[in-house]
Design a protein around this motif. Structure first.
Motif, short mmCIF file in Angstrom:
data_model
loop_
_atom_site.label_atom_id
_atom_site.label_comp_id
_atom_site.label_asym_id
_atom_site.label_seq_id
_atom_site.Cartn_x
_atom_site.Cartn_y
_atom_site.Cartn_z
N LYS A 302 -4.10 -13.81 1.20
CA LYS A 302 -4.51 -13.38 2.55
C LYS A 302 -4.83 -11.94 2.75
O LYS A 302 -5.71 -11.61 3.35
N GLN A 303 -3.90 -11.04 2.20
CA GLN A 303 -3.97 -9.80 2.38
C GLN A 303 -5.39 -9.27 1.96
O GLN A 303 -6.15 -8.56 2.33
N LYS A 304 -5.60 -9.94 0.69
CA LYS A 304 -6.81 -9.29 0.04
C LYS A 304 -8.26 -9.80 0.95
O LYS A 304 -9.13 -8.92 1.02
N ARG A 305 -8.03 -11.07 1.44
CA ARG A 305 -9.20 -11.34 2.41
C ARG A 305 -9.53 -10.51 3.47
O ARG A 305 -10.47 -10.12 3.73
N LEU A 310 -12.44 -6.23 5.93
CA LEU A 310 -12.48 -4.88 6.70
C LEU A 310 -13.55 -3.87 5.86
O LEU A 310 -14.02 -3.05 6.51
N PHE A 311 -13.50 -4.07 4.58
CA PHE A 311 -14.11 -3.06 3.81
C PHE A 311 -15.65 -3.60 3.21
O PHE A 311 -16.09 -2.78 2.46
N PHE A 317 -17.49 -0.35 1.25
CA PHE A 317 -18.33 -0.92 0.19
C PHE A 317 -19.58 -1.47 0.45
O PHE A 317 -20.48 -1.25 -0.53
N GLY A 318 -19.91 -1.65 1.57
CA GLY A 318 -21.38 -1.88 2.04
C GLY A 318 -21.65 -3.32 1.26
O GLY A 318 -22.61 -3.83 1.76
N SER A 319 -20.72 -4.02 0.54
CA SER A 319 -21.20 -5.44 0.50
C SER A 319 -19.95 -5.98 0.17
O SER A 319 -18.96 -5.59 -0.51
N GLU A 320 -19.69 -7.58 0.57
CA GLU A 320 -18.66 -8.41 0.36
C GLU A 320 -18.30 -8.65 -1.33
O GLU A 320 -17.06 -8.41 -1.66
#
Ligand SMILES: Nc1nc2c(ncn2[C@@H]2O[C@H](COP(=O)(O)OP(=O)(O)O)[C@@H](O)[C@H]2O)c(=O)[nH]1
Ligand SMILES: [Mg+2]
Length: 428
Positions: A302-305, A310-311, A317-320
């Motif tokens: 969940k946290q990583k999602r 967010l980033f 990062f500019g991309s998922e």
């Protein structure tokens, strides 16, 4: 300085640079050749030939440009001593040193005694174990002290308590100390120069460790760099960390998962603002994974999602896809405990229980049976693999790409210098 004197100094510098170029060429001829090595040499060869060509033009035109000469010198430094730096950055106490120790497979830096790493610490593989200590010079020290924030209370107290004022004249501007070591002394020596138990640590700018027992996959040109905390009460030290984000070839930004993302937001922005030219060099490592409430169940997912969402935007990062790949978790502390399993069996049992693994009774064998699972959870092997397969294996190529950029800038400088001289001559 008269123009002719300036020009002749620069001419001397050209002579010296010419010798350095010859040396690099000779050195390259004697080293062994892998495919990587070959690509590298081809590029270096091209750079050196071009630089020589420009330098002879400049000599012919008698352009005494000191700045250009210095830039050339810096570029030759890089070619002579190519280093691929992997920097570990983050706020103090996020677990940078613990992570480095885990990745290197041994506690080289004492994470328990040092409340923070104020000096830059570099790790590299070398034939013999050594430590090199570099001190602040007078000017750097002045700048450092002037940048101390008003609420640097802890710093001030410690400075006073350790009698640093009296020690200062001895260490500021002291010449670098390099000592060969017996591998077992490394931790103790690092502590001696960096631990906040001793006054000396205030004056140490950089510590470099050469370690003979680093794993084979760690080429001698690759350096791990443990940086001072970002947002240190002494601004100068934060700036060292910031500068490293720009300079490093890869950055592992450590964030303690226990801290809210709002607390870390500024730091993460600083990291990306300083990596604009190459966002893929940034990795975010969520440390203290084991401290998440029920990390295994699904809390980390969940946290990583949340992190990925967010980033992913253009400011980060500019991309998922890149965010998904470059956001990693770690539990380096647990990994280090696992490495000395028997000594730490009680603490590991507590870990296993908090992680919700089934541990019934107090049979040590049961905990031992969980070792592989615990190690897997720490994610350290995964991070190692990222470093090994995405960075180290192609470090020469990555360095070529980067050096190519610096080279292009240098060439533009040469061209401009020559153009200006021509215009000046024409107008005479
Ligand atoms: N539980 C837990 N503790 C950690 C972890 N990583 C670091 N620590 C602890 O956090 C503290 C600060 O770590 P340190 O590596 O010195 O942080 P640094 O200032 O960023 O270098 C130490 O007490 C470590 O033992 C982790 O993944 N899990
Ligand atoms: Mg540290």
């Amino acid at each position: 300085m008269s123009e002719t004197a300036g020009a002749s100094l620069v001419q001397d510098a050209y002579e010296e640079q010419k010798n350095r170029i010859d040396n690099i060429v000779n050195e390259m001829a004697s080293a062994e050749d892998t495919e990587e090595e070959r690509v590298w040499k081809e590029h270096v060869d091209k750079y050196l030939k071009e630089i020589e060509r420009y330098q002879s033009m400049i000599k012919l035109l008698d352009i005494g440009d000191e700045e250009l000469s210095q830039r050339t010198s810096v570029f030759l430094d890089i070619l002579e001593n190519p280093e691929f730096e992997i920097a570990f950055v983050g706020t103090i106490k996020t677990g940078k040193s613990t992570l480095i120790n885990a990745l290197l497979g041994h506690n080289f830096t004492p994470t328990d005694v040092t409340p923070e790493t104020a000096a830059l610490t570099k790790f590299r593989r070398s034939e013999k174990d050594y430590i090199k200590i570099i001190f602040y010079n007078e000017e750097e020290w002045k700048e450092l002290r002037a940048s101390k924030s008003q609420n640097a209370v802890e710093y001030n107290d410690l400075y006073k308590r350790l009698g640093a004022e009296e020690a200062a004249p001895k260490w500021i501007g002291h010449e670098a100390i390099k000592k060969e070591l017996d591998g077992t002394e490394i931790e103790e020596k690092v502590a001696q120069w960096t631990s906040s138990k001793y006054a000396e640590h205030f004056f140490v700018k950089e510590v470099e460790l050469g370690i003979s027992t680093l794993p084979e996959w760690f080429p001698p040109q690759v350096l791990f760099v443990d940086t001072p905390g970002l947002f240190d009460a002494v601004q100068y030290r934060s700036e060292i960390a910031e500068k490293y984000i720009r300079k490093a070839d890869a950055v592992f930004f450590c964030v303690d998962v226990q801290r809210t993302i709002r607390e870390e937001h500024d730091e993460i922005q600083t990291v990306f603002a300083n990596s604009n030219d190459n966002k893929s060099k940034v990795h975010i490592v969520a440390t203290h994974w084991d401290k998440l409430n029920k990390p295994i169940v699904d809390n980390w997912k969940k946290q990583k999602r949340f992190f990925v969402e967010l980033f992913s935007n253009a400011n980060f990062f500019g991309s998922e896809e890149l965010a998904e790949k470059n956001i990693l978790h770690s539990s380096a502390y647990m990994y280090n405990l696992c490495n000395h399993f028997d000594e730490n069996i009680d603490e590991l049992e507590i870990f296993a229980r908090t992680l919700g693994l089934s541990v019934r009774g107090d049979d040590d064998e049961k905990i031992r049976g969980l070792k592989d699972q615990l190690l897997e959870f720490t994610n350290i092997e995964k991070i190692k693999k990222v470093i090994e397969t995405e960075l180290v294996v192609k470090y020469k190529q990555l360095m070529v790409d980067r050096i190519e950029k610096i080279y292009q800038e240098l060439v533009n400088n040469y061209r401009q210098g020559i153009r200006e001289k021509r215009l000046e001559n024409e107008s005479k």
